[in-house]
Write a protein that holds these residues in place. Structure first.
Motif, short mmCIF file in Angstrom:
data_model
loop_
_atom_site.label_atom_id
_atom_site.label_comp_id
_atom_site.label_asym_id
_atom_site.label_seq_id
_atom_site.Cartn_x
_atom_site.Cartn_y
_atom_site.Cartn_z
N THR A 113 39.18 -72.43 -32.52
CA THR A 113 40.52 -72.57 -33.07
C THR A 113 40.82 -71.46 -34.06
N ALA A 114 39.87 -71.15 -34.92
CA ALA A 114 40.06 -70.09 -35.91
C ALA A 114 40.29 -68.74 -35.24
N HIS A 115 39.54 -68.47 -34.17
CA HIS A 115 39.77 -67.22 -33.44
C HIS A 115 41.18 -67.20 -32.85
N GLY A 116 41.63 -68.33 -32.35
CA GLY A 116 42.99 -68.40 -31.81
C GLY A 116 44.04 -68.16 -32.88
N ALA A 125 39.94 -73.45 -24.43
CA ALA A 125 41.03 -74.39 -24.74
C ALA A 125 41.34 -74.41 -26.22
N PHE A 126 40.32 -74.43 -27.07
CA PHE A 126 40.57 -74.46 -28.51
C PHE A 126 41.10 -73.12 -29.01
N THR A 127 40.73 -72.03 -28.35
CA THR A 127 41.33 -70.74 -28.70
C THR A 127 42.83 -70.77 -28.43
N ALA A 128 43.19 -71.28 -27.27
CA ALA A 128 44.62 -71.41 -26.94
C ALA A 128 45.31 -72.36 -27.90
N HIS A 147 43.18 -63.24 -22.88
CA HIS A 147 41.85 -63.29 -23.49
C HIS A 147 40.92 -64.04 -22.54
N VAL A 148 39.68 -63.62 -22.45
CA VAL A 148 38.72 -64.23 -21.54
C VAL A 148 37.60 -64.90 -22.34
N ARG A 149 37.29 -66.14 -21.99
CA ARG A 149 36.18 -66.89 -22.58
C ARG A 149 35.41 -67.58 -21.45
N ILE A 150 34.09 -67.53 -21.49
CA ILE A 150 33.33 -68.12 -20.40
C ILE A 150 33.20 -69.63 -20.55
N ASP A 151 33.37 -70.14 -21.75
CA ASP A 151 33.25 -71.58 -22.00
C ASP A 151 34.65 -72.18 -22.03
N GLU A 152 34.91 -73.13 -21.12
CA GLU A 152 36.26 -73.69 -21.01
C GLU A 152 36.69 -74.42 -22.28
#
Length: 629
Positions: A478-481, A70-73, A61-66
């Protein structure tokens, strides 16, 4: 890496060898998901990740905001028990991972911070986008590796040892690890050998994983029941029997009743001759085994929403209000599971000198240092049964009825109001998740506390909350993760400031995998929780009214419909309970924000009123039915 690939390796770009070595180690350690933030120094790992996704070895998954990455992971890893990696380039990008790493550390989540760096010869030379990355997370990670491998085999061994630490040990809780990769130019595949190498590596890795996908590595105590993650169901009870009731019944048969307490009581008040007066406190992460144990042992269960134990026949309604009654003075033992994070009343109970605390921990936890609190640590519910002895007759029934009286009065008092409140919304959110099976992600501050007051025990609701450090940052990501990791729809209950703080978590690149996420935003135009704290009383002094509003209330003028339009997210508004129920009745598909406007003026007085009503009702019941009668 196979013999064939190793032989070709002498002609392969070194940075690609480093990247594939790292990803191979992660995949073999159980990683299925990786979240990538774009950057130049980290490009070799990105190319390897793309090849691994194409072969089916990894989901990327790609996110432009680090920080959002991190919270997605974190959400993926917490909801699956498997390591998930977040990849960043060098420099300030690395610093953006710190909040998620802190949360992962205190929550026991095996997050992997994979950071690209300049090689050692460029550090300290003024090279652009270079800082001191090794050790930047030292206080929070279980292991850290600064890797600039010249020989790939030692590098692989070093990585394996570091990743093993993410799963914890007999003496260390699970948690994050930091892999810092010093990468030398060139940072991309630039020869035909590179292209062939990446393709073959990814295909062979996928074939290897298809035959032997590793199990979760997180400690069983920190992962959820099969209702949230549907593999290896028996792991979720932390090594405890699935049927706790059988355990209790067998214990009674062997001993002719529950065994008498063994050993000393460390100066605590001894149980009365007519039985122990114990309660079970289920904090964050306690797990469903806690609910089964409390029910079969006949003990009142005080379960926070994120305990994942708030169901069954033992969970006490409105337990926060019952804890303010004289009934709590009779408690002589607390069986503690998980980490309580919501109530000063619980903290006060755990600190009482005359109360014995039996902390059930089958393994180490990250948030507690031995000796910092007066308690007895036991490793299983079996030990609890041996220690507490028989329960006083009628003890559970008294707590149960007092909780029902308090909860009924609280809801009746709340329903007198013509407008929606946080309690109305919390009740509706909980019921909707129980009905449609969505995972509930609870935001910090007022939302999770509103849930704690009104969420009715019934069917299990899978709850995720970042209670490790209890910050509001990263909740949307986090919820998306959680949605990506579990494959289940997710309903988020959060306040407006929590939502705005992580609005960047809504940003999705074209073609990215989009989970089903519904965000219910309780919009009171600011920080309503401060009005319920001491600052609310300070604000009543006109000398400080404006100060409290500016520095704590923090009102804003953000238009949520416009914000959602900017991120291509569906928007709805609910001003009444009927409108909210209609939105919840629709299938949870795609991403939607539901704004529920409420007024935080008078919030302090409202909560004082409902608390008094709830406690008065419970006191009236107890006056007629004292404990044990």
């Amino acid at each position: 890496m196979s013999e064939g690939l190793t032989r070709v390796g002498s002609m392969i770009t070194p940075s690609l060898l480093t990247a594939t070595t790292a990803l191979s180690a992660l995949a073999r350690a159980g990683m299925e998901h990786m979240v990538v933030a774009p950057g130049s120094r980290s490009a070799p790992v990105a190319y390897a990740a793309a090849a691994a996704q194409e072969s089916g070895a990894l989901r990327v998954h790609v996110r432009i905001d680090e920080r959002a990455a991190a919270f997605t992971a974190l959400g993926i890893s917490r909801s699956t028990g498997r390591p998930a990696a977040v990849l960043t380039t060098s420099g300030t990008a690395v610093g953006n991972l710190l909040p998620a790493v802190m949360e992962a550390s205190h929550s026991g989540v095996p997050l992997v911070a994979l950071t690209a760096d300049r090689p050692p010869e460029l550090r300290g030379t003024g090279a652009n986008q270079t800082t001191f990355q090794p050790g930047v997370f030292e206080a929070f990670v279980r292991a850290q590796v600064d890797l600039v491998p010249d020989d790939q085999n030692p590098a692989a061994e070093t990585l394996d040892r570091a990743l093993a630490a993410a799963g914890g040990s007999r003496t260390t809780a699970p948690g994050p690890v930091h892999l810092n990769l010093g990468l030398r130019d060139p940072l991309y595949p630039w020869t035909e050998e590179d292209h062939v190498f990446l393709r073959n590596w990814a295909v062979e890795l996928a074939a290897e994983l298809a035959e032997n996908r590793p199990a979760r590595i997180a400690h069983p105590w920190s992962v959820f029941d099969e209702s949230l993650v549907r593999d290896s169901p028996d792991i979720a009870t932390g090594g405890l029997p699935r049927d706790i009731g059988t355990t209790v019944r067998e214990h009674n048969v062997r001993g002719g009743g529950i065994a008498a307490p063994s050993g000393e009581n460390h100066g605590k008040r001894t149980s009365t001759p007519d039985g122990v007066r114990a309660v079970v406190m289920a904090g964050d992460g306690a797990g469903p085994g806690t609910a089964r144990f409390a029910a079969e042992a006949g003990l009142p269960l005080l379960a926070e929403p994120s305990s994942n134990a708030r169901f069954g026949t033992s969970a006490v309604h409105s337990y926060q209000n019952v804890l303010e009654l004289d009934l709590v003075d009779q408690v002589d033992t607390v069986v503690l599971i998980g980490r309580p994070t919501l109530s000063r009343h619980v903290a006060n109970l755990l600190r009482r000198k005359d109360v014995r605390v039996l902390a059930v921990r089958p393994g180490p936890v990250a948030w507690f240092e031995e000796g910092r609190r007066d308690e007895e640590v036991v490793s299983s519910f079996h030990e609890v049964l041996d220690l507490i002895g028989p329960v006083r007759k009628g003890w559970f029934e008294t707590w149960e009825a007092a909780g029902v009286a308090a909860g009924d009065a609280l809801r009746t008092q709340t329903n007198f109001l013509p407008a929606l409140t946080g309690l109305h919304v919390a009740h509706a959110v909980w019921d909707a998740c129980a009905a449609d099976g969505a995972v509930l992600v609870a935001g910090s501050s007022n939302p999770i506390r509103d849930l704690d007051l009104v969420a009715l025990p019934g069917d299990p609701v899978a709850v995720v909350a970042n209670r490790g450090v209890s910050g509001i940052d990263g909740t949307v990501a986090t919820a998306h993760g959680v949605g990506l990791g579990t494959g289940r729809p997710v309903r988020v209950f959060l306040g407006d400031l929590t939502f705005l703080h992580d609005a960047g978590g809504l940003l999705m690149g074209h073609g990215e995998e989009v989970p089903d996420v519904q965000l219910v935003v309780l919009n009171d135009n600011g920080g309503g929780i401060f009005g319920k704290l001491e600052h609310g009383a300070v604000a009543q002094d006109e000398r400080y009214t404006n100060t409290v509003e500016r520095f704590f209330g923090t009102p804003h003028q953000v238009s949520l419909p416009d914000l959602c339009a900017a991120y291509a997210v569906e928007y709805s508004r609910a001003d009444t309970a009927i409108e909210l129920a209609a939105l919840f009745a629709a299938p949870l598909r795609g991403r939607r924000v539901i704004e529920v406007p409420i007024d935080r003026a008078g919030l302090r007085e409202f909560h004082q009123g409902i608390r008094e009503a709830a406690q008065d009702a419970a006191r009236q019941f107890l006056a007629k039915h004292p404990a044990g009668e």
